[in-house]
Design an enzyme around this catalytic site. Structure first.
Site, PDB file in Angstrom:
ATOM      1  N   VAL A 243       0.727  -1.015   0.097  1.00  0.00           N
ATOM      2  CA  VAL A 243      -0.046   0.137  -0.088  1.00  0.00           C
ATOM      3  C   VAL A 243       0.963   1.279   0.094  1.00  0.00           C
ATOM      4  CG1 VAL A 243      -2.082   1.075   1.135  1.00  0.00           C
ATOM      5  CG2 VAL A 243      -1.810  -1.370   1.147  1.00  0.00           C
ATOM      6  N   HIS A 244       1.446   1.778  -1.296  1.00  0.00           N
ATOM      7  CA  HIS A 244       2.153   2.746  -1.200  1.00  0.00           C
ATOM      8  C   HIS A 244       1.647   4.085  -1.232  1.00  0.00           C
ATOM      9  CE1 HIS A 244       5.834   0.269  -1.669  1.00  0.00           C
ATOM     10  NE2 HIS A 244       5.353  -0.396  -2.871  1.00  0.00           N
ATOM     11  N   ASP A 245       1.189   4.670  -2.271  1.00  0.00           N
ATOM     12  CA  ASP A 245       0.523   5.950  -2.387  1.00  0.00           C
ATOM     13  C   ASP A 245      -0.689   6.074  -1.655  1.00  0.00           C
ATOM     14  OD1 ASP A 245       2.660   6.402  -4.182  1.00  0.00           O
ATOM     15  OD2 ASP A 245       1.258   6.452  -5.879  1.00  0.00           O
TER      16      ASP A 245
END
Length: 325
Positions: A243-245
């Site tokens: 779950v990056h951005d």
């Protein structure tokens, strides 16, 4: 209190996840999407943002930004992760009846924070070139921005060091000179890096179930995530994606999700460690120290991942009930 944000982004699959998250949550007012090269070319990134604006009736302005780094040679779009045009196997149709704001992204940022001092948070989830250009053109904006939130970097916490080199995260590696300028500027900055974004995980099952629960937005996220999950499965052996951005948006919504560590941050700008982010956090004096006169910034070192995943789920499910496309 509703928080105004300008989202500086390179859409991008997880960027689209973040854009919809920001649009969906009632505590965020998505004022603009300023585009930058990175996951896609600047042309494709901007086209993808315009597509989302049209599809979901976003009020946010779409602004075209930088197409290359400040100094280093461009590394090219991340097609292996995000596909040829940025949304995996989905190719957004060209939007003819919507136009971008005529200003370059850095000027849009300058004008916006000058007209609304202390009100706008800059959330950057791509290379930091637009923010660096704004700083270079108008150094006074450091006193006008409410906060800068960056998804990028890796500090070795929780065993996470890099994803495009052994010690560099992609956004920072794309323009390390810009990142060093942004991180050493005297504005309040929080860096949500791989140290925490790789601690949260959208499993294949999570995305499958979100598809059914979140209506059309859930269907769209599921559709563009197919290519992303294929990369994670084939290259990393994982059945899901980090779950990056969206983690940067989650921080803006609920800061209590994250544990932070303070200290000045520098970025290696050349050589084999190019793009490596290093925080001085021990407070000790050293005879040679190019951190000591730089402002203290915050980095994420821990995240309550279950709460973050629940926040994303609840926000998108509620949005799916409201939106019609």
């Amino acid at each position: 209190m509703v928080q105004k944000i300008i989202l500086d982004t390179d859409p991008g699959i997880d960027d689209a996840m973040a854009i919809l998250f920001a649009e969906a949550h009632p505590d965020i007012s998505l004022e603009a999407i300023t585009c930058v090269y990175g996951n896609a070319t600047i042309e494709n990134a901007t086209a993808n943002a315009l597509f989302l604006k049209k599809k979901y009736s976003l009020k946010a302005d779409v602004v075209k930004g930088a197409d290359k780094p400040l100094e280093r040679p461009p590394v090219g779009a991340t097609t292996i992760v995000h596909g040829e045009t940025g949304f995996g196997d989905f190719h957004a149709p060209k939007i003819e009846d919507l136009k971008t704001d005529p200003r370059p992204a850095y000027q849009y940022i300058i004008d916006s924070v000058r007209s609304q001092p202390g009100e706008i948070t800059l959330v950057a989830v791509g290379p930091l070139t637009n923010l660096a250009l704004a700083l270079k053109a108008a150094p006074d904006i450091v006193d006008l921005v409410k906060e800068v939130v960056v998804m990028g970097g890796a500090f070795g916490v929780n065993g996470h060091r890099g994803n495009v080199t052994p010690y560099a995260e992609a956004n920072i590696h794309d323009d390390p000179h810009a990142a060093d300028l942004v991180f050493t500027a005297r504005w309040p900055t929080t860096i949500i890096g791989l140290d925490v974004t790789q601690q949260s995980f959208f499993t294949r099952q999570y995305l499958d179930e979100l598809r059914g629960a979140a209506g059309e937005p859930g269907e769209f996220i599921w559709k563009i995530s197919r290519f992303y999950l294929k990369f994670y499965s084939q290259k990393l052996g994982l059945e899901g994606c980090h779950v990056h951005d969206p983690s940067a948006i989650a921080y803006v919504i609920d800061k209590s999700l994250f544990t932070l560590r303070e200290g000045p941050v520098r970025v290696v700008t050349d050589g084999p460690a190019e793009g490596h982010t290093i925080q001085k956090f021990d407070g000790r004096p050293y005879p040679h120290d190019e951190w000591q006169d730089k402002p203290s910034q915050r980095i994420g070192v821990a995240v309550e991942d279950k709460r973050l995943l629940a926040l994303y789920w609840d926000t998108l499910v509620d949005y799916g009930k409201r939106v019609s496309v």
